[in-house]
Design an enzyme around this catalytic site. Structure first.
Site, PDB file in Angstrom:
ATOM      1  N   HIS A  99       0.794  -1.223   0.000  1.00  0.00           N
ATOM      2  CA  HIS A  99       0.000   0.000   0.000  1.00  0.00           C
ATOM      3  C   HIS A  99       0.831   1.279   0.000  1.00  0.00           C
ATOM      4  O   HIS A  99       0.293   2.366  -0.224  1.00  0.00           O
ATOM      5  CB  HIS A  99      -0.960   0.004   1.191  1.00  0.00           C
ATOM      6  CG  HIS A  99      -2.254   0.685   0.909  1.00  0.00           C
ATOM      7  ND1 HIS A  99      -3.380   0.521   1.692  1.00  0.00           N
ATOM      8  CD2 HIS A  99      -2.636   1.548  -0.079  1.00  0.00           C
ATOM      9  CE1 HIS A  99      -4.383   1.236   1.201  1.00  0.00           C
ATOM     10  NE2 HIS A  99      -3.945   1.873   0.129  1.00  0.00           N
ATOM     11  N   ASP A 126      -9.576  -0.210   4.090  1.00  0.00           N
ATOM     12  CA  ASP A 126      -8.414  -0.892   4.645  1.00  0.00           C
ATOM     13  C   ASP A 126      -8.747  -1.372   6.050  1.00  0.00           C
ATOM     14  O   ASP A 126      -9.487  -0.704   6.777  1.00  0.00           O
ATOM     15  CB  ASP A 126      -7.241   0.108   4.699  1.00  0.00           C
ATOM     16  CG  ASP A 126      -5.877  -0.543   4.791  1.00  0.00           C
ATOM     17  OD1 ASP A 126      -5.751  -1.572   5.479  1.00  0.00           O
ATOM     18  OD2 ASP A 126      -4.921  -0.001   4.202  1.00  0.00           O
ATOM     19  N   HIS A 128      -6.500  -1.378   8.192  1.00  0.00           N
ATOM     20  CA  HIS A 128      -5.575  -0.577   8.981  1.00  0.00           C
ATOM     21  C   HIS A 128      -5.706   0.906   8.622  1.00  0.00           C
ATOM     22  O   HIS A 128      -6.234   1.246   7.560  1.00  0.00           O
ATOM     23  CB  HIS A 128      -4.139  -1.037   8.731  1.00  0.00           C
ATOM     24  CG  HIS A 128      -3.961  -2.522   8.898  1.00  0.00           C
ATOM     25  ND1 HIS A 128      -4.126  -3.406   7.845  1.00  0.00           N
ATOM     26  CD2 HIS A 128      -3.668  -3.268   9.985  1.00  0.00           C
ATOM     27  CE1 HIS A 128      -3.922  -4.652   8.288  1.00  0.00           C
ATOM     28  NE2 HIS A 128      -3.655  -4.596   9.581  1.00  0.00           N
ATOM     29  N   ASP A 130      -3.009   3.054   8.335  1.00  0.00           N
ATOM     30  CA  ASP A 130      -1.837   3.524   7.580  1.00  0.00           C
ATOM     31  C   ASP A 130      -1.503   4.961   7.950  1.00  0.00           C
ATOM     32  O   ASP A 130      -1.144   5.772   7.093  1.00  0.00           O
ATOM     33  CB  ASP A 130      -2.070   3.367   6.071  1.00  0.00           C
ATOM     34  CG  ASP A 130      -2.227   1.912   5.655  1.00  0.00           C
ATOM     35  OD1 ASP A 130      -1.913   1.029   6.473  1.00  0.00           O
ATOM     36  OD2 ASP A 130      -2.679   1.652   4.527  1.00  0.00           O
ATOM     37  N   HIS A 143       4.352   0.479   4.451  1.00  0.00           N
ATOM     38  CA  HIS A 143       2.972   0.314   3.993  1.00  0.00           C
ATOM     39  C   HIS A 143       1.960   0.670   5.087  1.00  0.00           C
ATOM     40  O   HIS A 143       0.767   0.769   4.800  1.00  0.00           O
ATOM     41  CB  HIS A 143       2.717  -1.085   3.425  1.00  0.00           C
ATOM     42  CG  HIS A 143       2.640  -2.192   4.410  1.00  0.00           C
ATOM     43  ND1 HIS A 143       2.075  -3.420   4.104  1.00  0.00           N
ATOM     44  CD2 HIS A 143       3.069  -2.309   5.694  1.00  0.00           C
ATOM     45  CE1 HIS A 143       2.154  -4.229   5.162  1.00  0.00           C
ATOM     46  NE2 HIS A 143       2.742  -3.574   6.128  1.00  0.00           N
ATOM     47  N   ASP A 230      -7.377  -1.742  -0.190  1.00  0.00           N
ATOM     48  CA  ASP A 230      -6.490  -2.774   0.317  1.00  0.00           C
ATOM     49  C   ASP A 230      -7.343  -4.022   0.553  1.00  0.00           C
ATOM     50  O   ASP A 230      -8.322  -3.966   1.314  1.00  0.00           O
ATOM     51  CB  ASP A 230      -5.856  -2.297   1.629  1.00  0.00           C
ATOM     52  CG  ASP A 230      -4.811  -3.249   2.178  1.00  0.00           C
ATOM     53  OD1 ASP A 230      -4.958  -4.472   1.998  1.00  0.00           O
ATOM     54  OD2 ASP A 230      -3.855  -2.774   2.816  1.00  0.00           O
ATOM     55  N   ASP A 232      -7.045  -6.400   2.359  1.00  0.00           N
ATOM     56  CA  ASP A 232      -7.186  -6.888   3.722  1.00  0.00           C
ATOM     57  C   ASP A 232      -8.364  -6.245   4.464  1.00  0.00           C
ATOM     58  O   ASP A 232      -8.640  -6.591   5.614  1.00  0.00           O
ATOM     59  CB  ASP A 232      -5.887  -6.766   4.523  1.00  0.00           C
ATOM     60  CG  ASP A 232      -5.503  -5.351   4.917  1.00  0.00           C
ATOM     61  OD1 ASP A 232      -6.353  -4.448   4.891  1.00  0.00           O
ATOM     62  OD2 ASP A 232      -4.323  -5.145   5.276  1.00  0.00           O
ATOM     63  N   GLU A 275      -2.033  -5.031  -2.090  1.00  0.00           N
ATOM     64  CA  GLU A 275      -1.757  -6.025  -1.057  1.00  0.00           C
ATOM     65  C   GLU A 275      -2.216  -7.446  -1.414  1.00  0.00           C
ATOM     66  O   GLU A 275      -2.341  -8.295  -0.525  1.00  0.00           O
ATOM     67  CB  GLU A 275      -2.335  -5.605   0.295  1.00  0.00           C
ATOM     68  CG  GLU A 275      -1.743  -4.308   0.847  1.00  0.00           C
ATOM     69  CD  GLU A 275      -0.315  -4.433   1.379  1.00  0.00           C
ATOM     70  OE1 GLU A 275       0.206  -5.568   1.427  1.00  0.00           O
ATOM     71  OE2 GLU A 275       0.274  -3.392   1.747  1.00  0.00           O
TER      72      GLU A 275
END
Length: 303
Positions: A99, A126, A128, A130, A143, A230, A232, A275
């Site tokens: 990412h 995402d 996360h 980031d 990332h 992303d 994930d 990702e």
């Protein structure tokens, strides 16, 4: 019909687990280009941006942010390629790779629109945030830092890949599907007044309501919306080929609705799909899901 330019960024420098550099190839193997063309789009594939091997980039590694110098150099090229696609009237579709590449793609789009006095909005899907910087990251993995830098924080070279001003303003950013933040990221989210539409928000209000809020934020007063996806953000059962899987993510159908709503706006100006790690995948299943979500974002409908 949309004129699309596919740009691969086979970068794994920002991640700790190897294999994500093969993501652009895995997504292409799903016949992405042909399937986009069947939707009526004109598609060209610009190939991959050159990324140094870790063994060569090691010499430029910086404390607190592994391979930051090399990643910044790659993102500068990503920014140039993204801006060039927009100048040519093409929709940039970036295939990652980790990412951290968004530190270049979104910066390049922002620079292009800034020349006309406009800002861009960003929807960041995402697990996360980031939102770390080299000074707050526990892992040193870049990332986990691109959005913080796009907002102008952290390492100044990485934060200003495409110009002296921050690429995006917090008021034009919405994070969707977040469910794994560390202490520093929580502090940054509050301090920078970011719109954090977490998995709890999705659980309580549904994807439709959450995406309406995200779209309103990203589209209001901007030239359009860049979506940075992303994989994930999905439940790991649906997308096993990711390096930082977190239980309790979006279902495939929820993600499709999010992408379909973005397509309905007519305001999508570019997209990252990042990702995908085929080393961790099962029979390229995650790449196939990624392609289906790209198609939904670019107009595929059930009816």
């Amino acid at each position: 019909m949309t004129k699309i330019r596919i740009i691969g960024v086979p970068m794994d420098l920002g991640a700790s687990r190897r294999g994500v550099d093969m993501g652009p190839f895995a997504v292409r193997y799903t016949d992405l280009r042909e399937r986009l063309e069947r939707l009526g789009h004109a598609v060209e594939d610009a190939g991959n941006i050159t990324v140094p091997f870790r063994e060569d980039a090691e010499r430029g590694a910086q404390r607190g942010a592994r391979f930051l110098g090399a990643i910044t150099d790659v993102c500068a090229r990503v920014a140039d390629e993204t801006a060039a696609a927009l100048v040519a009237g093409r929709f940039p579709l970036l295939l990652g790779g980790d990412h951290s590449l968004a530190g270049g793609s979104i910066a390049g789009a922002a620079r292009h629109h800034a020349a006309a006095g406009a800002r861009i909005g960003v929807i960041w899907l995402d697990a996360h945030g980031d939102l770390n910087t080299p000074g707050t990251s526990r892992s040193g993995n870049v990332h986990g830092m691109p959005l913080a830098h796009l907002l102008g924080h952290g390492d100044q070279a990485f934060a200003h890949v495409a110009g002296k001003d921050p690429a995006v303003l917090a008021e034009h950013v919405a994070l969707v599907g977040v469910r794994d933040l560390d202490t520093a990221e929580r502090e940054h989210a509050r301090k920078w007044k970011l719109r954090m539409l977490t998995m709890r928000a999705i659980d309580e209000n549904g994807v439709r309501s959450v995406m309406q809020e995200a779209i309103t934020a990203a589209a209001s007063g901007t030239a359009g919306i860049w979506v940075s996806f992303d994989v994930d953000c999905l439940n790991p059962e649906n997308a096993p080929g990711v390096g930082t899987a977190v239980p309790g993510g979006m279902t495939i159908r929820e993600a499709h609705l999010a992408m379909e709503m973005l397509a309905d706006t007519g305001k999508l100006i570019g997209m990252d799909l990042v990702e995908v790690n085929p080393v961790l995948d099962e029979r390229n299943r995650t790449a196939e899901v990624a392609t289906e979500l790209i198609l939904s974002a670019l107009g595929k409908r059930i009816l």
